[in-house]
Design a protein around this motif. Structure first.
Motif, PDB file in Angstrom:
ATOM      1  N   ILE A 293     -20.706  -9.225 -31.285  1.00 57.79           N
ATOM      2  CA  ILE A 293     -20.805 -10.502 -32.015  1.00 57.79           C
ATOM      3  C   ILE A 293     -19.871 -10.409 -33.212  1.00 57.79           C
ATOM      4  O   ILE A 293     -19.917  -9.443 -33.974  1.00 57.79           O
ATOM      5  N   THR A 294     -18.993 -11.413 -33.320  1.00 60.71           N
ATOM      6  CA  THR A 294     -17.996 -11.386 -34.398  1.00 60.71           C
ATOM      7  C   THR A 294     -18.491 -12.201 -35.587  1.00 60.71           C
ATOM      8  O   THR A 294     -19.323 -13.110 -35.439  1.00 60.71           O
ATOM      9  N   GLY A 295     -17.958 -11.890 -36.753  1.00 63.64           N
ATOM     10  CA  GLY A 295     -18.355 -12.607 -37.951  1.00 63.64           C
ATOM     11  C   GLY A 295     -17.573 -12.134 -39.154  1.00 63.64           C
ATOM     12  O   GLY A 295     -16.463 -11.611 -39.013  1.00 63.64           O
ATOM     13  N   ASN A 296     -18.175 -12.315 -40.327  1.00 62.20           N
ATOM     14  CA  ASN A 296     -17.528 -11.925 -41.586  1.00 62.20           C
ATOM     15  C   ASN A 296     -18.500 -11.196 -42.488  1.00 62.20           C
ATOM     16  O   ASN A 296     -19.706 -11.451 -42.447  1.00 62.20           O
ATOM     17  N   ILE A 297     -17.942 -10.314 -43.305  1.00 64.48           N
ATOM     18  CA  ILE A 297     -18.748  -9.648 -44.332  1.00 64.48           C
ATOM     19  C   ILE A 297     -18.780 -10.563 -45.562  1.00 64.48           C
ATOM     20  O   ILE A 297     -17.730 -11.015 -46.027  1.00 64.48           O
ATOM     21  N   THR A 298     -19.993 -10.817 -46.052  1.00 58.93           N
ATOM     22  CA  THR A 298     -20.154 -11.704 -47.211  1.00 58.93           C
ATOM     23  C   THR A 298     -19.690 -10.992 -48.493  1.00 58.93           C
ATOM     24  O   THR A 298     -19.437  -9.788 -48.489  1.00 58.93           O
ATOM     25  N   ASP A 299     -19.628 -11.747 -49.608  1.00 64.82           N
ATOM     26  CA  ASP A 299     -19.236 -11.127 -50.880  1.00 64.82           C
ATOM     27  C   ASP A 299     -20.394 -10.368 -51.506  1.00 64.82           C
ATOM     28  O   ASP A 299     -20.190  -9.431 -52.275  1.00 64.82           O
ATOM     29  N   ALA A 300     -21.630 -10.812 -51.164  1.00 62.91           N
ATOM     30  CA  ALA A 300     -22.831 -10.171 -51.710  1.00 62.91           C
ATOM     31  C   ALA A 300     -23.926 -10.245 -50.651  1.00 62.91           C
ATOM     32  O   ALA A 300     -23.860 -11.102 -49.760  1.00 62.91           O
ATOM     33  N   PRO A 301     -24.933  -9.358 -50.730  1.00 66.31           N
ATOM     34  CA  PRO A 301     -26.005  -9.395 -49.736  1.00 66.31           C
ATOM     35  C   PRO A 301     -26.817 -10.685 -49.820  1.00 66.31           C
ATOM     36  O   PRO A 301     -27.034 -11.198 -50.912  1.00 66.31           O
ATOM     37  N   ARG A 302     -27.247 -11.209 -48.659  1.00 65.85           N
ATOM     38  CA  ARG A 302     -28.091 -12.412 -48.633  1.00 65.85           C
ATOM     39  C   ARG A 302     -29.173 -12.245 -47.577  1.00 65.85           C
ATOM     40  O   ARG A 302     -28.879 -12.025 -46.405  1.00 65.85           O
ATOM     41  N   GLY A 303     -30.431 -12.351 -48.007  1.00 68.42           N
ATOM     42  CA  GLY A 303     -31.556 -12.312 -47.073  1.00 68.42           C
ATOM     43  C   GLY A 303     -32.099 -10.910 -46.890  1.00 68.42           C
ATOM     44  O   GLY A 303     -31.404  -9.923 -47.146  1.00 68.42           O
ATOM     45  N   SER A 304     -33.356 -10.858 -46.473  1.00 72.57           N
ATOM     46  CA  SER A 304     -34.007  -9.545 -46.343  1.00 72.57           C
ATOM     47  C   SER A 304     -34.624  -9.343 -44.967  1.00 72.57           C
ATOM     48  O   SER A 304     -35.397  -8.418 -44.758  1.00 72.57           O
ATOM     49  N   ASN A 305     -34.284 -10.205 -44.023  1.00 73.66           N
ATOM     50  CA  ASN A 305     -34.770  -9.982 -42.652  1.00 73.66           C
ATOM     51  C   ASN A 305     -33.947  -8.885 -41.983  1.00 73.66           C
ATOM     52  O   ASN A 305     -32.861  -8.544 -42.432  1.00 73.66           O
ATOM     53  N   GLY A 306     -34.483  -8.381 -40.879  1.00 75.99           N
ATOM     54  CA  GLY A 306     -33.708  -7.439 -40.073  1.00 75.99           C
ATOM     55  C   GLY A 306     -33.603  -6.069 -40.702  1.00 75.99           C
ATOM     56  O   GLY A 306     -34.491  -5.618 -41.418  1.00 75.99           O
ATOM     57  N   PHE A 307     -32.458  -5.421 -40.501  1.00 79.15           N
ATOM     58  CA  PHE A 307     -32.278  -4.054 -40.981  1.00 79.15           C
ATOM     59  C   PHE A 307     -30.787  -3.780 -41.121  1.00 79.15           C
ATOM     60  O   PHE A 307     -29.954  -4.658 -40.853  1.00 79.15           O
ATOM     61  N   GLY A 308     -30.471  -2.580 -41.547  1.00 78.63           N
ATOM     62  CA  GLY A 308     -29.072  -2.138 -41.578  1.00 78.63           C
ATOM     63  C   GLY A 308     -28.177  -3.062 -42.394  1.00 78.63           C
ATOM     64  O   GLY A 308     -28.472  -3.412 -43.532  1.00 78.63           O
ATOM     65  N   TYR A 309     -27.089  -3.496 -41.781  1.00 77.01           N
ATOM     66  CA  TYR A 309     -26.073  -4.300 -42.463  1.00 77.01           C
ATOM     67  C   TYR A 309     -26.362  -5.793 -42.367  1.00 77.01           C
ATOM     68  O   TYR A 309     -25.507  -6.612 -42.729  1.00 77.01           O
ATOM     69  N   ASP A 310     -27.543  -6.178 -41.892  1.00 78.41           N
ATOM     70  CA  ASP A 310     -27.854  -7.594 -41.675  1.00 78.41           C
ATOM     71  C   ASP A 310     -27.607  -8.486 -42.897  1.00 78.41           C
ATOM     72  O   ASP A 310     -27.084  -9.592 -42.745  1.00 78.41           O
ATOM     73  N   PRO A 311     -27.946  -8.037 -44.127  1.00 79.04           N
ATOM     74  CA  PRO A 311     -27.757  -8.939 -45.274  1.00 79.04           C
ATOM     75  C   PRO A 311     -26.295  -9.258 -45.602  1.00 79.04           C
ATOM     76  O   PRO A 311     -26.026 -10.222 -46.318  1.00 79.04           O
ATOM     77  N   ILE A 312     -25.348  -8.479 -45.078  1.00 81.28           N
ATOM     78  CA  ILE A 312     -23.941  -8.747 -45.440  1.00 81.28           C
ATOM     79  C   ILE A 312     -23.125  -9.250 -44.250  1.00 81.28           C
ATOM     80  O   ILE A 312     -21.913  -9.411 -44.346  1.00 81.28           O
ATOM     81  N   PHE A 313     -23.775  -9.513 -43.116  1.00 80.90           N
ATOM     82  CA  PHE A 313     -23.030  -9.957 -41.927  1.00 80.90           C
ATOM     83  C   PHE A 313     -23.379 -11.396 -41.588  1.00 80.90           C
ATOM     84  O   PHE A 313     -24.529 -11.725 -41.299  1.00 80.90           O
TER      85      PHE A 313
END
Ligand code: IMP
Length: 193
Positions: free
Chosen positions: A137-157
């Motif tokens: 799954i393609t996407g972008n890395i955000t400038d700052a973390p957003r959200g607390s669901n999931g795990f790992g790199y989820d807040p910045i993807f």
């Protein structure tokens, strides 16, 4: 005939999820259920290599057909890092927050934020043959973390086509569209053939 198949995981919940999709032709066993209590090494330099190593390990030591998965985040501007090192990118403590903060730090001032999550599933069948299935799954890395669901790199993807990060998305939606789901679907299609 019902075929025994090992899913190289210790997570019974993961097993249930896949078993439900596979239907009655397979009896899916976890590592503990086949008597594999040792830690399987991950000695390879690629995600593909480690998935194949784990599936082959089970086949060679236990003679049970097996599939194994390995995943990671690949960031274009970091030449594919963290990649195979995703779990312990910032150190041996395997701290999710430290890992994604390191990625954000390394991308400071860089405008190319393209990234992808990749899952490779390797399947070794009863004749010893190896098949691999790749979900991306393609996407972008955000400038700052957003959200607390999931795990790992989820807040910045932030996956392409969505305005939410994986960390902000309902888990059910992420589970449906993720790299893991895409690789699993290919495995399921193959096994059902
Ligand atoms: P594994 O091979 O599934 O254990 O994944 C290895 C590492 O990649 C994890 O420890 C995470 O750091 C990262 N990773 C894999 N999948 C995801 C995901 O869906 N969200 C966030 N991080 C992930």
């Amino acid at each position: 005939m019902i075929q025994e198949l090992c899913f190289a995981t210790r997570n019974a919940h993961k097993r249930e999820e896949i078993a439900a999709q596979l239907g009655g032709n397979f009896r899916l066993l976890t590592l503990d259920e086949i008597g594999c209590t040792e830690e399987i090494p991950e000695p390879e330099a690629t995600i593909e290599g480690n998935a194949a190593y784990k599936a082959r390990y089970v086949w060679e030591h236990y003679r049970i057909p097996c599939f194994a998965d390995d995943s990671g985040l690949e960031v274009a501007a970091l030449n594919g890092a963290p990649g195979v090192h995703s779990a312990y990118y910032a150190g041996a403590s395997r701290d999710f927050k430290a890992n994604y903060e390191l990625v954000l730090q390394q991308l400071q001032g860089i405008t190319d934020r393209r990234a992808q999550f990749k899952t490779v599933i390797a399947l070794v069948q009863s004749d010893g043959s190896l098949h691999t299935f790749t979900g991306i799954i393609t996407g972008n890395i955000t400038d700052a973390p957003r959200g607390s669901n999931g795990f790992g790199y989820d807040p910045i993807f932030q996956p392409d086509g969505y305005h939410l990060t994986f960390g902000e998305m309902p888990v059910a939606l992420k589970t449906q569209i993720s790299h893991r789901a895409r690789a699993m679907q290919q495995l399921l299609d193959f096994l059902k053939q």
